[in-house]
Design an enzyme around this catalytic site. Structure first.
Site, short mmCIF file in Angstrom:
data_model
loop_
_atom_site.label_atom_id
_atom_site.label_comp_id
_atom_site.label_asym_id
_atom_site.label_seq_id
_atom_site.Cartn_x
_atom_site.Cartn_y
_atom_site.Cartn_z
N SER A 1 -9.31 -0.50 7.61
CA SER A 1 -8.82 -0.33 6.25
C SER A 1 -8.07 -1.52 5.66
O SER A 1 -7.70 -1.47 4.49
CB SER A 1 -7.94 0.92 6.15
OG SER A 1 -8.74 2.07 6.25
N LYS B 1 0.87 -1.19 0.00
CA LYS B 1 0.00 0.00 0.00
C LYS B 1 0.90 1.23 0.00
O LYS B 1 1.92 1.25 0.73
CB LYS B 1 -0.87 -0.03 1.24
CG LYS B 1 -1.87 1.12 1.38
CD LYS B 1 -2.67 0.94 2.66
CE LYS B 1 -3.73 2.02 2.80
NZ LYS B 1 -4.51 1.85 4.05
N SER C 1 -9.29 1.79 3.32
CA SER C 1 -8.51 2.52 2.36
C SER C 1 -7.50 1.66 1.60
O SER C 1 -6.86 2.17 0.66
CB SER C 1 -7.77 3.68 3.05
OG SER C 1 -6.96 3.19 4.08
#
Lengths: 496, 89
Positions: free
Chosen positions: A180, A81, A156
Site C-alpha cells: 500500500s 495518511k 491504499s
C-alpha cells in the site's frame, strides 16, 4: 519568496531552511496555496491544516533566526495518511465509522517527523482501514491519479501518493501491509519504501494486519525517501515488535553505485502477466541494472506463487481480530439499538464499507472451527516457506528485482466489481511483505498510455542501505528525478 | 458467519458476498497444490533483540480519562455509558 515545490526536494528545503536561506513559512504558504488551487482535481486531502502549518513553519523560522537547528526535516511539508494518529486531529481511516474521532496521541513516526522540524500539511485519503489497492474504497471521498484523472492513484495510500505526485508536498507518510505504499508509488511515478519488519514503529498506526503493517515514505526522489526513513526508523519501547538495531544514515554511501552487485530475478515470479509496454519496461529495467554494473541472475523461490493466497488468509485473519475493537461502545459511531449486542452489530454494519466487511468475513471464516487448519495454518506454513526461500535466495544475491505492479494505473471502476482482480494488483508487492523484507519502488518508465511504471527492489533484513543505494543508482540512470506534477493554471496558486 | 463477525448483512449483501468469498476461497485453495508433504521449510529466527543496556523501560503514561472520554459515544459523570448487556437465563 515563493518556492516551486515541483523542483525542490525535501532535502533541499531542509538544507535551505536550516541555513536560513529559505523561509519555512514561505514554503508552507506555497504548499497551502497549491493545495487550495489544485486539490479539487485529484482529491488527495481529507483535511488541509493550513493555519496550523503556517504557524508551525513560522515558529521554525524563528528558531533558525535564534541560531537553533530545528532538525533534519526543518520546514519540510509532509502529508499523513489518515490512519496515522496525529494528536488532537481527526483520524478517520477513510471510514464513516470513525468520522469525527480525534486522535488522543500521535504515532511515533509522526512524533519523529515533528521532532525533526517537519510541517504537517494535512491528512490524506485512503482505502477504508487501509484495505484496498485503488483508494476507491474510501467512504469519505474520491482521489484521482494526478497523471490521469480517470485512473486510480493506487492504494491504499492513494491520497498520500497523489499529494506528492501533484507537487503539493515533497514527502508523505503512508502505510504498507501488502503493497500500500509501493503500489501507489508505482502508479503515481514516485519512490515508495516498505522497510524491514520492525524497523519503523507501528505505535499510533491503526492496525490492519499487525505482522505485516509498516509505516513508509512516499517521495519524488530516493534521497528524500532515505532522509525520511532515517528520521522515522528506530527502536520504540511502545512497539514490542520493533528491532533494536541502530539506524544507519541511509544517505551515507547512497551515491556509491551498484558495480558488482548481484541482483536476483525470481524464476517463478509471474511476470508473464506483464503486457505490452509493461513487459518491455521490465526487460529494459533489468538491462539497465546490468549497464550500471550489476550482475543479474536467476534465482528460485517456488513458494512465491502461493504468496497472494497466503497473504489474504493471514492479513484478513489478523484484520478480523484488529477490527473487532470497532464496536461503537468506547469510540466510533454508535447506532442506537435495544441492547449491547444489537448496538455493536448495528454500529459495525452501518459504519463499515463493503470491502471491510468482506475482509472481516473472510478473516473470521479462515480462523473458525473446522476451517482453521485448512486455511490459516496452511497459509502460515506457506508464508514461512516463502520467507525461508527468499532468505536463502538473498544469501546468493544482494537484492531481488520485480516489477512493482502488473502494469500502469488502471481506470477507476475497472476492478471494483472483481475483488480477486483487485487483490492480484499486489502480486509482486505481497511476497516481501510476507517475508518481512525491505522493499523499494522506484520509477522505471511509462506504459503504452504514458502512465508511470516501476521497478521494485527487495533486500535482506535490515538491508535498507544497499536497497536505497541501488534505487538511487537506478533513478539516476533513468533520469526520472522530477515528477511532471499537476500544475495549477497560470495565475492560480501563487503565494508570492 | 456474519453473526460471528458482529455484522448484520442485508439479503443483497449476503448474496453478493457469498459469491465473492467463494471465488476468493477457490483462489486460496491453490495453496494445496504447493504443499510437498515433506517437512515444512522454516525461516531463520530473527536476530536476538537486545534490550537497551542499563535502562529500565518505564511504561508510558496512561491515556488521561478525560481525553479518552472525548471520543466516547456517550459518557456521564466521568464514566463511559455502555449499552445494556442482556443475558438469557
Amino acid at each position: 519568496m515563493s518556492a516551486d515545490l515541483t523542483s525542490l526536494s525535501a532535502e533541499a528545503i531542509a538544507t535551505g531552511v536550516r541555513r536560513g536561506a529559505l523561509s519555512a513559512r514561505a514554503v508552507a504558504e506555497d504548499c497551502v496555496a497549491r493545495v487550495r488551487a489544485t486539490d479539487g482535481t485529484h482529491g488527495a486531502f481529507l483535511e488541509l491544516l493550513a493555519e496550523e502549518a503556517l504557524e508551525r513553519a513560522g515558529r521554525i523560522d524563528e528558531r533558525v533566526a535564534l541560531g537553533e537547528d530545528p532538525g533534519p526535516l526543518a520546514g519540510v511539508p509532509v502529508a499523513l495518511k489518515d490512519n496515522l494518529c496525529h494528536a488532537g486531529h481527526e483520524l478517520t481511516c477513510g471510514s464513516r465509522f470513525l468520522e469525527g474521532h480525534v486522535a488522543p496521541y500521535s504515532a511515533t513516526a509522526v512524533e519523529r517527523l515533528l521532532a525533526a522540524g517537519a510541517v504537517i500539511l494535512g491528512r490524506t485519503n485512503l482505502d477504508e482501514f487501509a484495505m484496498g489497492s485503488s483508494t476507491e474504497r474510501s467512504a469519505l471521498g474520491i482521489t484521482r491519479n494526478p497523471w490521469d484523472r480517470e485512473r486510480v492513484p493506487g492504494g491504499s495510500s492513494g491520497g498520500a501518493a497523489a499529494a506528492v505526485a501533484a507537487g503539493d508536498v515533497p514527502l508523505a507518510l503512508g502505510s504498507d501491509t501488502g503493497g500500500s505504499v509501493r503500489q501507489p508509488a508505482a502508479f503515481c511515478g514516485l519512490v515508495g519504501v516498505k522497510a524491514t519488519r520492525g524497523r519503523v514503529s507501528r505505535h499510533g498506526l491503526v492496525a490492519f494486519a499487525s505482522s505485516l503493517d509498516q509505516v513508509g515514505p512516499l517521495t519524488r526522489r530516493v534521497r528524500d525517501a532515505a532522509l525520511a526513513l532515517r528520521t522515522i526508523a528506530g527502536h520504540d519501547p511502545r512497539d514490542a515488535t520493533c528491532v533494536t538495531a541502530p539506524v544507519p544514515d541511509y544517505l551515507d554511501g547512497i551515491e556509491a553505485g551498484i558495480e558488482g552487485l548481484r541482483v536476483g530475478v525470481v524464476r517463478e515470479s509471474e511476470t508473464d502477466v506483464l503486457r505490452g509496454g509493461a513487459s518491455w519496461d521490465w526487460q529494459e529495467s533489468l538491462e539497465r541494472l546490468g549497464t550500471l554494473g550489476a550482475r543479474v541472475v536467476e534465482v528460485s523461490v517456488p513458494w512465491i506463487t502461493g504468496a497472494v493466497a497466503a497473504y489474504h488468509v493471514l492479513a484478513n485473519a489478523e484484520a478480523s481480530s484488529n477490527l473487532a475493537r470497532f464496536d461503537g461502545v468506547r469510540y466510533g459511531r454508535r447506532r442506537v439499538a435495544a441492547d449491547y449486542d444489537s448496538v455493536v452489530e448495528a454500529s459495525r454494519s452501518a459504519g463499515f464499507g463493503a470491502e471491510v466487511k468482506r475482509r472481516i468475513l473472510l478473516g473470521t471464516f479462515v480462523l473458525s472451527a473446522g476451517y482453521r487448519e485448512a486455511y490459516y495454518e496452511r497459509a502460515r506454513r506457506a508464508a514461512a516457506a516463502l520467507e525461508a526461500q527468499m532468505e536463502r535466495a538473498l544469501e546468493t544475491v544482494d537484492l531481488l528485482a520485480f516489477p512493482t505492479a502488473p502494469g500502469g494505473a488502471f481506470r477507476r471502476g475497472a476492478r471494483t466489481d472483481d475483488p480477486l482482480a483487485m487483490y492480484l494488483s499486489d502480486i509482486f508487492t505481497i511476497p516481501p511483505s510476507l517475508a518481512g523484507l525491505p522493499a523499494v519502488a522506484v520509477p522505471s518508465g511509462r506504459d503504452d498510455d504514458g502512465l508511470p511504471l516501476s521497478l521494485q527492489l527487495v533486500g535482506p533484513r535490515l538491508g535498507e542501505p544497499t536497497l536505497l543505494r541501488a534505487a538511487r543508482a537506478f533513478e539516476h540512470a533513468t533520469g526520472w528525478e522530477v515528477t511532471p506534477a499537476t500544475k495549477p493554471a497560470a495565475g492560480e496558486g501563487s503565494a508570492a | 458467519m456474519a453473526r460471528l463477525c458482529r455484522l448484520r448483512l442485508t439479503a443483497a449483501e449476503e448474496e453478493c458476498l457469498a459469491g465473492e468469498l467463494a471465488d476468493i476461497l477457490a483462489y486460496i485453495d491453490r495453496l494445496t497444490l504447493l504443499e510437498t508433504g515433506g517437512e515444512a521449510e522454516t525461516p531463520r529466527p530473527p536476530a536476538p533483540r537486545e534490550a537497551p543496556s542499563g535502562r529500565a523501560v518505564a511504561p508510558p503514561p496512561a491515556l488521561p480519562r478525560r481525553r479518552f472520554l472525548d471520543n466516547a459515544p456517550q459518557h456521564e459523570e466521568g464514566f463511559l455509558v455502555v449499552p445494556e448487556v442482556r443475558v438469557e437465563r
